[in-house]
Write an enzyme that holds these catalytic residues in place. Structure first.
Site, PDB file in Angstrom:
ATOM      1  CD  GLU A 182      -2.806   1.332   2.365  1.00 16.00           C
ATOM      2  OE1 GLU A 182      -3.900   0.867   2.265  1.00 16.00           O
ATOM      3  OE2 GLU A 182      -2.285   2.101   3.100  1.00 16.00           O
ATOM      4  CB  CYS A 214      -1.744   6.608   1.956  1.00 13.89           C
ATOM      5  SG  CYS A 214      -2.356   5.610   2.599  1.00 13.89           S
TER       6      CYS A 214
END
Length: 526
Positions: free
Chosen positions: A288, A322
């Site tokens: 990720e 993120c």
């Protein structure tokens, strides 16, 4: 306006005394409170130990630059030792029953919640400039993650498959893979550390974890909770490492023959390096990586709700997530109204040094070098013709880590800021007239992690969400949203691949094994 008040809720908790020392049932390792000034050691086979060559590195407060403590720096030899111990522990941990694993995670959740009045606030505040709001999110989300992980214990199931061959029974079962190498970041240090290790452990794997060099003590809280809850020695091994040593030890761990899975949460730059190393030995990864979340606001949207969601999505933890909103794509007919309301909201957000004023919502970024990078991107865009709607183009604070929210419009596609992840309190505004233009603008990115769509027409929003190249799309809600049961991850490019969370995590950290049983007397033609 205080970011603590919007679009996020954390469970209410009872006032509790800091978790008192207890002895676990895992061979004598005790849960203990820690102080920030104490050295931090490696954690191998259930014991806190110095590195094999006694090397250390300083962990500093990002705002003041002062040394908080010295941390052991793991060597290649330490990684070899930890991997061997994890491999040995796997032989017994993989054979434990689901109820035993479930009990550990449920107990760890209760212990984790006690840290809100223990070490968590000081550790996160000092190591990563976290406000109390961000500390609460980390602690309670981690407790929730442990409980959700516990619920998966009896969901790791196989299947019976019909056999064409007479006298044959076939079943497919899920089995743990072995040793998992995990790397977790500093920005949500407790929660993302727990995510990196929880499902792999629940599935019967063992883990070697490399925490960030910026937040070893905060990340160790997840390990302390599991250890105090009874996780056996060797099941999780934690090896903080200096920045100088990180490349060589990471390559060793990724390529080690006894490491069979890798998971990494962090930048796309590092993720590409790890993926390259893993490709040389054909190992699966869950990555990720970065994000540049778009939010599309249609002409029929509730403007006030959209503004609230954008402010939270873009500015929570100073935009260092993120999933943070970076691009706001506005229908031309409502763009001026949206911008006017957005600017009024942003003006009320308190920015400053949280060490001096706990009421601030936006404190310092994680390093002065990163703050300079963010401001360089903003200034370059302004110099290239972008219009600055909010912000002062200044980096403040004792070491230059504090940046006020900056909002830009008229950002062209040839500007760096249009394509790279800023990872700071920055928003880029643009306009569209047709649905196709909105979709094209949102998809014009190498990142594919998440985004949002705002419209009162739910079917229209659903249609648009299906056209967006995103791992998650939220309708009438902020881009910054995740629950531990959701299959979190990007769809390739700069956001990586693979999925954390729930049954998707179980699939990522187990292997399907075919087992056949043949009835005696089977005749096979030649």
């Amino acid at each position: 306006m205080n970011l603590n008040d919007i679009h996020i809720s954390v469970p209410k908790y009872q006032e509790m005394a800091p978790h008192s020392p207890t002895t676990s049932n895992n061979g004598g390792v005790s849960e203990r409170t820690s102080t920030l000034s104490q050295p931090q050691f490696l954690f191998i086979n259930g014991k806190y130990i110095p590195s094999s060559d006694n090397e250390t590195f300083p962990v500093r407060n990002p705002i003041t630059g002062s040394v908080l403590y010295n941390c052991a720096s793991a060597s290649k030899a330490d990684y070899e030792t930890a991997i061997e111990n994890a491999h040995s522990a796997y032989q017994t941990w993989s054979q434990t029953g689901p109820s035993a694993r479930r009990r550990i995670f449920l107990k760890a959740a209760d212990i984790m919640e006690s840290y809100i009045t223990g070490d968590a606030p000081e550790f996160m505040s000092q190591e990563v400039s976290a406000t109390m709001h961000w500390v609460k999110i980390n602690v309670f989300a981690t407790a929730g993650l442990f409980r959700e992980t516990a619920s998966l214990a009896t969901q790791i199931r196989g299947e019976i498959v019909p056999a064409d061959r007479p006298g044959t029974t076939i079943w497919v079962e899920r089995q743990p893979v072995g040793v998992v190498f995990a790397i977790s970041p500093w920005n949500a240090p407790i929660n993302l550390t727990a995510r990196a290790i929880a499902v792999p452990l629940l599935c019967g794997n063992t883990v070697v974890l490399k925490p960030s060099e910026f937040s070893p003590k905060s990340q160790d809280l997840a390990i302390r909770a599991l250890t105090a809850a009874g996780l056996p020695p060797g099941c999780v091994n934690v090896l903080p490492t200096s920045a100088e040593r990180t490349p060589e030890v990471t390559e060793l761990a990724v390529k080690h023959p006894k490491v069979l899975r890798i998971n990494f949460t962090g930048s796309d730059r590092v993720g590409r390096i790890i993926a390259g190393w893993a490709a040389t030995c054909l190992k699966q990864c869950v990555l990720e990586l970065g994000g540049k979340a778009p939010v599309i606001v249609f002409e029929d949207a509730n403007i006030d709700d959209a503004v609230e969601a954008v402010v939270f999505g873009a500015l929570a933890f100073s935009g260092q997530v993120c999933m943070s909103t970076e691009r706001v794509i506005l229908h031309k007919s409502i763009s001026r109204e949206f911008i006017e309301k957005l600017l009024k909201k942003v003006e009320t957000i308190k920015t400053g040094n949280h060490l001096e004023d706990p009421a601030v919502s936006i404190s310092g970024l994680f390093t002065s070098a990163h703050a300079k990078r963010v401001m360089s991107l903003v200034k370059s865009a302004v110099d290239g013709g972008a219009k600055l709607l909010a912000g002062d183009l200044q980096v403040t604070g004792p070491r230059g880590t504090i940046i006020r929210p900056h909002i830009l419009e008229h950002v062209s596609t040839n500007m760096d800021i249009a394509h790279v992840e800023t990872f700071g309190p920055v928003m880029l505004l643009s306009e569209f007239e047709t649905d196709d233009e909105a979709v094209a603008s949102a998809n014009d990115s190498d990142f594919s992690l998440c985004g949002s769509v705002f419209s009162k027409d739910t079917m229209r929003a659903l249609d648009i969400s299906k056209r967006l190249r995103l791992g998650a799309c939220h309708i009438n809600g902020p881009s910054l949203y995740v629950e531990s049961t959701l299959p979190q991850g990007g769809t390739g490019g700069g956001s990586g691949y693979g999925r954390f969370g729930g049954m998707a995590g179980v699939e990522a950290f187990t292997e399907k094994k075919i087992i056949t049983v043949v009835k005696p007397g089977l005749k096979l033609p030649l």
